[in-house]
Each structure stands twice: as C-alpha cells, then as structure tokens.
Design a protein around this motif. Structure first.
Motif, PDB file in Angstrom:
ATOM      1  N   GLU A 129       0.836  -1.200   0.000  1.00 17.33           N
ATOM      2  CA  GLU A 129       0.000   0.000   0.000  1.00 17.33           C
ATOM      3  C   GLU A 129       0.871   1.251   0.000  1.00 17.33           C
ATOM      4  OE1 GLU A 129      -2.295   3.400   1.617  1.00 17.33           O
ATOM      5  OE2 GLU A 129      -0.464   2.504   2.395  1.00 17.33           O
ATOM      6  N   GLU A 130       2.008   1.182   0.701  1.00 20.96           N
ATOM      7  CA  GLU A 130       2.800   2.401   0.894  1.00 20.96           C
ATOM      8  C   GLU A 130       3.518   2.852  -0.373  1.00 20.96           C
ATOM      9  OE1 GLU A 130       2.390   4.277   3.199  1.00 20.96           O
ATOM     10  OE2 GLU A 130       1.987   3.264   5.075  1.00 20.96           O
ATOM     11  N   ASP A 137       1.780   3.178  -5.332  1.00 17.51           N
ATOM     12  CA  ASP A 137       1.249   2.789  -4.024  1.00 17.51           C
ATOM     13  C   ASP A 137      -0.149   2.160  -4.212  1.00 17.51           C
ATOM     14  OD1 ASP A 137       0.287   5.248  -4.879  1.00 17.51           O
ATOM     15  OD2 ASP A 137       0.369   6.220  -2.924  1.00 17.51           O
ATOM     16  N   TRP A 216       2.080  11.228  -8.435  1.00 16.60           N
ATOM     17  CA  TRP A 216       3.490  10.980  -8.102  1.00 16.60           C
ATOM     18  C   TRP A 216       4.312  11.037  -9.387  1.00 16.60           C
ATOM     19  CZ3 TRP A 216       4.160   6.161  -4.354  1.00 16.60           C
ATOM     20  CH2 TRP A 216       3.716   6.506  -3.069  1.00 16.60           C
ATOM     21  N   ARG A 289      -1.023  16.531  -4.242  1.00 12.01           N
ATOM     22  CA  ARG A 289      -2.370  16.023  -3.915  1.00 12.01           C
ATOM     23  C   ARG A 289      -3.371  17.169  -3.833  1.00 12.01           C
ATOM     24  NH1 ARG A 289      -1.356  10.767  -0.029  1.00 12.01           N
ATOM     25  NH2 ARG A 289       0.867  10.561  -0.465  1.00 12.01           N
ATOM     26  N   ALA A 357      -4.621  11.112   2.989  1.00 12.72           N
ATOM     27  CA  ALA A 357      -3.714  10.018   2.642  1.00 12.72           C
ATOM     28  C   ALA A 357      -4.366   9.099   1.610  1.00 12.72           C
ATOM     29  CB  ALA A 357      -3.363   9.214   3.895  1.00 12.72           C
ATOM     30  N   GLY A 358      -3.531   8.354   0.908  1.00 13.13           N
ATOM     31  CA  GLY A 358      -4.037   7.334   0.002  1.00 13.13           C
ATOM     32  C   GLY A 358      -4.372   6.080   0.795  1.00 13.13           C
ATOM     33  N   HIS A 383       3.422   8.546   9.494  1.00 19.98           N
ATOM     34  CA  HIS A 383       4.658   8.244   8.760  1.00 19.98           C
ATOM     35  C   HIS A 383       5.836   8.705   9.612  1.00 19.98           C
ATOM     36  CE1 HIS A 383       2.776   7.694   4.479  1.00 19.98           C
ATOM     37  NE2 HIS A 383       2.336   6.829   5.391  1.00 19.98           N
TER      38      HIS A 383
HETATM   39  C1  GLV Z   1       0.016   6.394   1.818  1.00 19.68           C
HETATM   40  O1  GLV Z   1       0.331   6.264   2.996  1.00 19.68           O
HETATM   41  C2  GLV Z   1       0.069   7.701   1.234  1.00 19.68           C
HETATM   42  O2  GLV Z   1      -0.920   8.448   1.344  1.00 19.68           O
HETATM   43  O3  GLV Z   1       1.124   8.085   0.722  1.00 19.68           O
END
Ligand code: GLV
Ligand code: MN
Ligand code: MN
Length: 411
Positions: A129-130, A137, A216, A289, A357-358, A383
């Motif tokens: 996920e990260e 991600d 990204w 974002r 966050a994602g 994080h």
């Molecule tokens: C995941 O943790 C993100 O939002 O980058």
C-alpha cells in the motif's frame, strides 16, 4: 441492550506485537513490501487468522485474505474489511495494521458470539500500500480492482533494484489465487486519520466520504559535473541547484494558494554526490495532492511549465516519469451514513471528512461500495514513529467497524 464489543485487549495486544515485527538494527519499524520484515509481519498475521479459524487465501500479487465461511449465504459476495501491513521507513505501528487487525478482530468477535451473517465476512491485508519500495502505491488493491495487470505489478522494479514478483516468491507470498477472485459486496477500511482534524475538534470518529487525488512523478535533471573551486558561477550547468529551485517553487506555490493543494519532495539524490563536484544529475520525486481533479491537473501543468522554463534558464535537461496517478474518490454514501449512525448510537461525536492520505479503499471503491472510518491521530503525526492514537479511540473505532460490518453482513 448492551451493544456487542470487540475484545480490546486482544486487538491492542496484537497491534503492539505486530508493531515489534520488522525493527531494524536502529530499532526503526521498516516493513517494506516484499522484504524479510514484511514476511515476518505476514507470517504473524496469517498465524492469527488461522487461530481465529478462518481460511487463508493468497493471490498472485500477495494480497492475503482471511475468509470466514459459514453455511448461510456462503455463495454470496462477502463483506470485506481490511487495509495493509507494509510500512514506510521508520514508521509508527498504527498505519494500516490497525485496519487489518481490527477487521480480524471484528470477525473473531462475531464468530464467537454465534452471530449468523447473511453473507460471508473476510479480512484483507493488501500488498504494497505504501509504495515506498515499489510504485505505484496501493498496488495490491489496485490489482485486485483490475486497475493494473498482475504481470505489470509483479514486474515493478524497486528503489533497491529488486523485482516485486521475485521478492514475493522469495518470501513465500506469491499466491495462486487470481487477483479479484473475491468480489466484495462492500468494503470498509478503518484507519488512523494521520492528520490533525479529529483531535483538534475533539471528535472521535471520522466518516470519510471522499479521498483526494494523488500524483506521483520522478524528475531527473541533467547538467554537467565540474570543479567546485574553479568553475565560475556563470559557467555552471548545476543539476543540484536546478532541483533546489523546483523544491522551492512547489513549496512557495502550494503555501501561497488558498486551496488545499499539498506538494512534497520526499526523495532526492545527486550524482556524483561529492562535496567538491557540481552535481551532474539530480533525481527527485514530487508528490502532489488535491481533493479537486481540475486543480490537481492545473498543479501538474504549472510544474511542467516551470520545468520547461528551468531547463532554458539553467541550461539543463529535464525528464519526467509518472509513478502513480489516482483521481479523487467519492465513497458510498450509504456506508458513510452507517458509520455516522453507529457513532451516534454509541454516543460518539463524528464528522464527515476527506482523506488526505491514500488508502486501499480508494482502489476497492472501483469495484464495490466502499467507505472508511477514521480515528484521531495525536498531533496529526503519521509516517513517523511518534504516530499515536489513544487506546480508547482505537477501541471505539473498532467497535464502529463491528457495528457497520454487522449491519452490512445482515443484509
Ligand atoms: C500512503 O500512505 C500515502 O498516502 O502516501
Ligand atoms: Mn495506511
Ligand atoms: Mn501510510
């Protein structure tokens, strides 16, 4: 009637235990996808899933599913709960693990009370996920949702030159199920907020209705290496200086605007990386974002324009590679309302919110009605090893997940 509750000690104990798995020699929690530490975390999770009496299934991208198969409604699509157990570098113990272990906790609680669901329940731990080691991600859930082919995902080359497919085979988690084999009737992800809103407002529960778009990119700037002492400033093609200008451009632009746009340069390397040599190359990442797709596109456009101007002004060349791009997501309003109802019935304050966050939920939302539940993060820190959520909030969030899952599983 007293509401059913999860086993707080079991959940909190597991969170702490999993939080000790994958510590490096400096004591930092680093459970990057496909690593030995990830394997150790997965093994512990699978042990708990088996102890709970659930079936374990692993798909080709390494997503782990714990399935509670019961006689009634066994042929119906399950309610899926989950998140991820991979981490960033020097992580806290809650991000991802909280949602996975709460999903398991909810199923175990329901199982032990003799609850007979109208459809199966399952818990998922999605791979990578990260996205720290392999981009993009949310990879495991993206593959599950059909947004990326499993072949492409398995071929991803990591920041350390490894290939994800080979790493999953090496750690024993290249499973045999075809990704997407399990079609959720609904997906709910419980997560820490990772931002300051809930704590600041004294609200216990976030009913997450939207999630912002994520862009990204990796930028490579090429100039010329030359002597730091002899090269006049006017004769330099300094990739390092050009990269630094991009960092300040992004920061100034996002800081000045009245919009929620956020911009981060989290990685940067120079070549040849020597004190007395002008950098010939700079490679860095850009994380942009915004909850609004149009604005996110405008920010990407502004960066592209600036890079072009910079190339001309600094005499450098610039190449851009896209690493991940996800549009903002709107979650299922019926599940969001169930989260609010559950909070109200337990006497907890809730608020609707956007996720900064994602999350895996943003991918699963492509194939099933999905929503998220947030609990407060002290100081909005995440994080980071100082990531913290008080135990009562963790337990309250898991009970909301229990209530929402119970309602959905009864339909
Ligand atoms: C995941 O943790 C993100 O939002 O980058
Ligand atoms: Mn997470
Ligand atoms: Mn994270």
């Amino acid at each position: 009637m007293t509401a059913l509750s999860i086993d707080a000690e079991r959940l909190l104990g597991r969170l702490r235990d999993l939080g000790q798995v994958g510590r490096d020699s400096a004591g930092r929690l680093v459970r990057l996808a496909g690593s030995d530490a990830d394997k150790a975390g997965r093994d512990l999770f699978v042990t708990w899933v088996r102890e709970a009496g659930l079936d374990v299934a692993v798909d080709r991208i390494g997503n782990i599913f714990g399935l509670w198969k019961n006689d009634s409604g066994a042929d119906r699509n399950p309610i899926l709960l989950g998140s991820h157990i991979d981490t960033v570098i020097d992580a806290g113990i809650y991000d991802g693990s909280y949602g996975v272990l709460s999903g398991l906790e909810v199923i175990e609680t329901l199982k032990s009370t003799g609850f007979v669901p109208a459809r199966p329940l399952a818990v998922a731990a999605f791979t990578n996920e990260e996205g720290v080691r392999y981009a993009p991600d949310m990879m495991g859930s993206l593959v599950h949702a059909g947004g990326l082919s499993v072949e492409e995902a398995l071929a991803a080359v990591g920041t350390d030159g490894t290939v994800l497919g080979a790493e999953l085979r090496r750690i024993g988690y290249a499973g045999s199920e075809e990704p997407g084999f399990l079609k959720p009737h609904a997906y709910i992800e419980l997560h820490i907020e990772q931002g300051p809103m809930l704590e600041r407002e004294g609200v216990s529960v976030g009913a997450v209705e939207t999630l912002q778009g994520i862009s990204w990119q990796r930028v490579t700037i090429d100039g010329d290496a030359n002597h730091a002492g002899t090269t006049p400033m006017s004769m330099r093609r300094d990739a390092g200086h050009a990269a630094a200008r991009v960092v300040t451009f992004l920061r100034d632009r996002a800081g000045r605007s009245n919009t929620p746009t956020v911009a981060t340069v989290g990685c940067m390397t120079f070549e040849p990386n020597a004190i007395n040599v002008i950098p010939s190359r700079a490679v860095f990442t850009v994380d942009l974002r915004d909850p609004d797709e149009g604005r996110l596109q405008a920010e990407e456009g502004a960066l592209a324009e600036y890079l072009q101007e910079l190339a001309d002004a600094e005499g450098v060349t610039v190449a851009v590679e896209r690493l991940a791009r996800f549009e903002p997501v709107t979650f299922d309003p019926r599940i969001v309302a169930l989260v609010e109802d559950a909070a109200r019935e337990r006497g907890l304050a809730s608020r609707r919110m956007t996720s900064g966050a994602g999350h895996d939920a943003q991918m699963i939302a492509r194939v099933a009605p999905s929503a998220m539940i947030f609990v407060p993060s002290i100081g909005g820190i995440s994080h980071n090893p100082r990531e913290h959520t008080p135990d009562p909030d963790l337990v309250a969030g898991a009970n909301i997940l229990l209530d929402v899952a119970t309602r959905l599983a009864a339909q």
